[in-house]
Scaffold this motif. Structure first.
Motif, short mmCIF file in Angstrom:
data_model
loop_
_atom_site.label_atom_id
_atom_site.label_comp_id
_atom_site.label_asym_id
_atom_site.label_seq_id
_atom_site.Cartn_x
_atom_site.Cartn_y
_atom_site.Cartn_z
N ILE A 188 95.40 45.13 16.06
CA ILE A 188 94.29 44.19 16.08
C ILE A 188 94.50 43.06 15.06
CG2 ILE A 188 91.81 43.98 15.57
CD1 ILE A 188 91.49 46.78 16.83
N LYS A 189 95.15 43.40 13.96
CA LYS A 189 95.28 42.43 12.87
C LYS A 189 96.42 41.43 13.06
CE LYS A 189 91.95 43.87 10.13
NZ LYS A 189 90.73 43.07 10.02
N SER A 190 97.33 41.72 13.96
CA SER A 190 98.50 40.85 14.07
C SER A 190 98.23 39.61 14.93
CB SER A 190 99.68 41.63 14.67
OG SER A 190 99.33 42.09 15.95
N ARG A 191 96.97 39.32 15.14
CA ARG A 191 96.62 38.22 16.02
C ARG A 191 96.94 36.85 15.38
NH1 ARG A 191 91.80 40.22 13.87
NH2 ARG A 191 90.78 38.63 12.59
N ARG A 192 97.16 35.89 16.28
CA ARG A 192 97.52 34.53 15.83
C ARG A 192 96.40 33.54 16.12
NH1 ARG A 192 102.38 35.62 19.76
NH2 ARG A 192 100.52 36.42 20.79
N ILE A 193 95.29 34.07 16.65
CA ILE A 193 94.16 33.22 17.02
C ILE A 193 92.95 33.64 16.19
CG2 ILE A 193 92.66 32.50 18.94
CD1 ILE A 193 94.96 33.56 20.82
N GLU A 194 92.29 32.66 15.57
CA GLU A 194 91.10 32.97 14.77
C GLU A 194 89.90 32.19 15.31
OE1 GLU A 194 90.83 35.25 12.52
OE2 GLU A 194 92.98 35.70 12.41
N LEU A 195 88.78 32.90 15.40
CA LEU A 195 87.55 32.25 15.84
C LEU A 195 86.94 31.49 14.66
CD1 LEU A 195 85.39 31.93 18.10
CD2 LEU A 195 84.29 33.97 17.16
N ILE A 196 86.60 30.22 14.90
CA ILE A 196 86.00 29.42 13.83
C ILE A 196 84.51 29.23 14.08
CG2 ILE A 196 85.96 27.11 12.80
CD1 ILE A 196 88.95 26.95 13.21
N GLU A 197 84.17 28.96 15.33
CA GLU A 197 82.79 28.65 15.65
C GLU A 197 82.53 29.02 17.10
OE1 GLU A 197 82.09 24.43 15.55
OE2 GLU A 197 80.08 24.70 16.40
N LYS A 198 81.29 29.36 17.38
CA LYS A 198 80.96 29.74 18.75
C LYS A 198 79.54 29.35 19.06
CE LYS A 198 81.54 33.82 21.55
NZ LYS A 198 82.53 34.90 21.55
N LYS A 199 79.33 28.79 20.21
CA LYS A 199 77.97 28.40 20.58
C LYS A 199 77.75 28.73 22.06
CE LYS A 199 74.65 24.73 20.14
NZ LYS A 199 74.42 23.31 20.10
N VAL A 200 76.80 29.59 22.31
CA VAL A 200 76.47 29.91 23.71
C VAL A 200 74.97 29.91 23.90
CG1 VAL A 200 78.51 31.26 24.37
CG2 VAL A 200 76.65 32.38 23.18
N SER A 201 74.56 29.47 25.07
CA SER A 201 73.15 29.61 25.40
C SER A 201 73.06 30.56 26.57
CB SER A 201 72.54 28.25 25.72
OG SER A 201 73.45 27.49 26.46
N PRO A 202 71.94 31.28 26.68
CA PRO A 202 71.83 32.27 27.76
C PRO A 202 72.03 31.60 29.12
CG PRO A 202 69.86 32.26 26.34
CD PRO A 202 70.72 31.14 25.89
#
Lengths: 328, 262
Positions: A188-202
């Motif tokens: 799980i830790k060897s990932r190369r992609i990091e989430l910075i921000e997320k915005k969702v509406s229902p």
């Protein structure tokens, strides 16, 4: 190594939000499991999943394999691919079905190459061949005009992503045995992609809405009356591709091959010409009403009630008629 | 400063112009107009904007018949620096698995890349499988359904990605594969003078499968892991097609009555 056995279904969630299409596929998998005597395995990745586990385990799976980890709360292409690969290697399911959503298509495309195996995309039918037990699917192509029957010729697990709305989700009497798995941390830790921000509406669930009002290019992107009318009759609002292309609404509201397929009982189509990729998205609907100023528009070949008129005039009259009812 | 930005490009027939022959059960694409796959144009536009901001060299990569060279030249006229066409009879019938393998092999051969940028899916097959497939063959991360590049920071790129009901912003280490959402930008028009140059002087690179170290058994129908056993036309079911005439008020009354909207 053990044989590849059983039908597995990837249960998609993101931040605790379940992708309902997963349950549709699970329901179908349990039908196939019964018919072909194959065990049905749900695979759920995420974090703090208690509520989802309770819900998902009622949809016909024999086993529900759950991997919980804080870093799996949100979809992460790397972490999800590696975790799924680990689970697939451990359980060796013969079939793997996923919803044809953005995230699951991302995941499926990587897994198929990782396992050097077949993958059918956004299928509208999943079956198993009676004779050789190969995965058989129906894949729409060329804008939805043509359907190909596709079989897996090589590789395991035999994979397909299934279009949302293809099957109906039905709870079953059976309750899945929940198996909590943990995977090595480095996966799980060897990932190369990091989430910075997320915005969702229902999101309204268009594929399951009973009534839908669709706005086409003829509205010019002016959805005010469309929305008002939809509100009055308790309908969801969808759009055709040109309006989504214009960026007026997110693509999640787009009806057709590259968007949502509707199963509504009643659909109103305002100002759409009726391109094949759109017609594809309303093919399974009950009654279709279309309003267009052009009597020759192809939409009139594919609807039940045809109205040649200015769509705004009709919308105003409908709203007036319905409001009058309320006061009566 | 970015290194090579490789943009994959496919040529697709316009879906509404494709005919199906129910007798031979084959697809007739011959009368359909061919065009650059719409999402691939968005991918190219995104790549060109990246190049303008962060440098690099934009290289088009395609796998298809020789006549696709004219479409690649159109891409050159839009601003791409170079183009490679993988063309080989053995490639006929390749599924997404093979396509991603062949493209990945060509990308390796081109080398020195920071980014591989693709359209989210093709208009004809629309599997969307090729971008994550390429990433997996090359051992690279992939971000699918990209709508916007936010920034390039050191060896990472920050992009916005469309998800259900919204978006997410992710940071990914380069080299990486990005698949670009259809319609996220307005692809520029080909430059007329550059088009003339592309058509008369530009030499496109053409590779066969041998150039990529692949054998006939690994590609085309033979190398594919899926097979199409039947094609049929999906006809929408017959509808009533009943015209309702009258004033808007009369039509509204009639609809409300017939559909039981009261």
């Amino acid at each position: 190594m053990s044989e590849w056995r059983g039908i597995s279904v990837f249960i998609e969630q993101d931040n605790g939000e379940l992708e309902r299409a997963s349950l549709e596929i699970l329901t179908r998998a349990s039908e196939l499991g019964k018919k072909f005597n194959e065990e049905v395995l749900g695979i759920l990745l995420g974090h703090e999943l208690d509520n989802l586990i309770r819900e998902v385990s009622r949809y016909g799976a024999d086993k529900l394999v759950v991997v919980e980890h804080p870093d799996l709360r949100h979809y992460n292409s790397d972490a999800y691919t590696e975790t799924m690969a680990y689970i697939i290697n451990k359980y060796r399911p013969r079939y793997l079905l996923l919803p044809a959503t953005r995230n699951s298509r991302d995941l499926a495309g990587r897994l198929a190459v990782k396992f050097r195996t077949c993958l059918s995309a956004h299928v509208i039918m999943v079956d198993i061949d009676e004779k050789d037990r190969k995965l058989v699917t129906a894949v729409p192509g060329f804008g939805g005009n043509i359907v190909a029957t596709v079989v897996c010729t090589n590789g395991k697990p035999e994979m397909a992503t299934v279009s949302p709305g293809t099957y109906e989700a039905r709870p079953s009497d059976k309750e899945a045995v929940v198996i909590k798995e943990s995977v090595p941390e480095d996966i799980i830790k060897s990932r190369r992609i990091e989430l910075i921000e997320k915005k969702v509406s229902p999101m309204p669930d268009l594929s399951r809405a009973e009534k839908v009002v669709v706005a086409g290019l003829g509205t010019g992107g002016d959805l005010e009356l469309v929305k008002e009318f939809a509100n009055l009759i308790g309908a969801a609002v969808g759009v055709t591709r040109p309006l989504a292309d214009m960026g007026i609404v997110p693509r999640d509201y787009q009806i057709g091959t590259t968007g949502v397929s509707l199963r509504a009982k009643t659909v109103f189509v305002f100002g759409a010409s009726g391109a094949p990729h759109f017609i594809y998205g309303i093919r399974d609907c009950g009654t279709i009403v279309a309003v267009n100023t052009d009597r020759e528009a192809p939409i009139f070949e594919n609807c039940d009630y045809c109205i040649v008129a200015d769509l705004f005039d009709i919308l105003k009259a409908l709203i007036k008629e319905l409001r009058g009812e309320v006061h009566a | 400063m970015l290194k090579n930005i490789i943009v994959t490009m496919k040529v697709t027939p316009k879906p509404e112009e494709i005919r199906f022959d129910p007798v031979t059960k084959t697809v007739d694409r011959s009368k359909a107009t061919n065009e650059i796959n719409p999402a691939d144009k968005n991918a190219l536009e995104l790549a060109l904007q990246l190049k303008e901001r962060y440098g690099g060299k934009v290289i088009l990569l395609s796998m298809g018949p020789p006549f696709w060279d004219q479409f690649l030249k159109m891409g050159i006229a839009m601003g791409a620096d170079d183009a490679v066409l993988i063309s080989d009879r053995a490639l006929g019938g390749s599924d997404a698995f093979v396509t991603s393998k062949v493209l990945a092999a060509a990308i390796k051969k081109i080398g020195d890349y920071s980014l591989i940028i693709t359209g989210e899916e093709s208009e004809d097959g629309s599997t969307g499988q090729v971008p994550p497939g390429i990433a997996e063959w090359l051992g690279l991360p992939v971000v699918t359904y990209v709508s916007q590049v936010v920034d390039v920071a050191g060896d990472s790129i920050i992009v916005r990605r469309t998800i259900k009901g919204g978006y997410e912003v992710v940071k990914v280490k380069m080299p990486a594969v990005l698949s670009v959402e259809l319609g996220v930008n307005t692809p520029r028009f080909p430059d007329f003078e550059r088009l003339q140059w592309a058509q008369s002087e530009f030499k496109l690179t053409v590779w066969g499968i041998k150039d990529l170290g692949l054998t006939e058994n690994e590609v085309g129908f033979k190398g594919s892991l899926t097979a199409v056993t039947e094609l049929r036309e999906l006809r929408p079911r017959e509808r009533m097609r009943q015209f309702i005439e009258g004033s808007p008020e009369e039509i509204a009354k009639e609809l409300v009555k017939r559909l039981g909207l009261k």
